[in-house]
Write a protein that holds these residues in place. Sequence first.
Motif, short mmCIF file in Angstrom:
data_model
loop_
_atom_site.label_atom_id
_atom_site.label_comp_id
_atom_site.label_asym_id
_atom_site.label_seq_id
_atom_site.Cartn_x
_atom_site.Cartn_y
_atom_site.Cartn_z
N GLY A 1 0.69 -1.11 0.21
CA GLY A 1 0.08 0.03 0.02
C GLY A 1 0.82 1.38 0.14
N ILE A 2 2.40 1.03 -0.23
CA ILE A 2 3.08 2.29 -0.37
C ILE A 2 3.02 2.83 -1.56
N LEU A 3 2.98 4.32 -1.62
CA LEU A 3 3.17 5.16 -2.88
C LEU A 3 4.54 5.20 -3.05
N PHE A 4 5.18 4.76 -3.94
CA PHE A 4 6.66 5.02 -4.32
C PHE A 4 6.81 6.42 -4.66
N ASN A 5 8.05 6.77 -4.45
CA ASN A 5 8.69 8.06 -4.92
C ASN A 5 9.48 8.02 -6.14
N GLN A 10 12.51 5.71 -6.47
CA GLN A 10 12.28 4.37 -5.88
C GLN A 10 11.51 3.47 -6.79
N THR A 41 11.55 -2.13 -0.27
CA THR A 41 10.70 -3.06 0.61
C THR A 41 11.47 -4.35 1.10
N ASP A 61 14.38 6.87 3.19
CA ASP A 61 12.76 7.00 3.52
C ASP A 61 12.26 6.08 4.59
N ARG A 63 9.42 5.54 5.82
CA ARG A 63 8.26 4.73 5.40
C ARG A 63 8.82 3.39 4.87
N LEU A 64 9.85 3.55 4.19
CA LEU A 64 10.54 2.20 3.82
C LEU A 64 11.34 1.43 4.62
N GLU A 67 8.79 -0.60 6.57
CA GLU A 67 8.28 -1.89 5.82
C GLU A 67 9.53 -2.96 6.01
#
Length: 287
Positions: A1-5, A10, A41, A61, A63-64, A67
Amino acid sequence: GILFNTGAGQHILKNPLVVNSIIDKAALRRTDVILEVGPGTGNLTVKMLEKVKKVIACEIDPRLVGELQKRVQGTCLANKLEIKVGDILKTDLPFFDACVANLPYQISSPFVFKLLLHRPFFRCAILMFQREFALRLVAKPGSKLYCRLSINTQLLARVDHLMKVGKNNFRPPPKVESSVVRIEPKNPPPPINFQEWDGLVRIAFVRKNKTLSAAFKSSAVEQLLDHNYRIHCSLHNTEIPEHFKIAEKIQTVLKDTGYSEKRARSMDIDDFIRLLHGFNSEGIHFS
């Protein structure tokens, strides 16, 4: 569900066949400490953790990072993973045996040189790059892609193109094709002052299709070399003649070494070593 930049490079390597192929080519050992940059990830990370003593994963990041931590939490792999959060270009590299990474492409060039100037030596690096960048790394004199990056990398390392990787092997797919390259640092390194070397190569490759005689006629180049020459003379108590002109001295060195009419695009490492020695022995320095 992650939006990759994608702006930060990414693009997650999702094809397990490609992941396994990269790991095979890295020839990992049970005792290895592996440096990974941009683990995303963790598709590559987890596979490597099964085979080595430790993986140091550097990720910018948060967020990663979360994960990656979730992925190994509660498994026997967790204590073999060390995560460093931050910009790898602004961090001192830790000790490692090999570097294996699907790099964010925008840091390719600075990261390669950070790696090659890193001590103590590591065994090898297996790195994913944008295809054109990879081909520049391995380009030979006379080839269209041969440039300052090619000769500087090849001075310090042996470089091999290992395999092409199509865009559909990533999520989301990048706009460019990719390649995996193996970089093995020369140990011991060539006995050359790299700053001096790079100063010379930089001048020669600004217009790689021009003759060196023309490339060295730029007023900025003449000013720099004149400044350096005067410092050299004052350090060695050498008197400079009253009507001294650096431009004449430069052209004399180029003629005497036989490189006046040569072009950077067709010169190899030995040519540049001879030219650098020619300049240095006349007191002309580039750093």
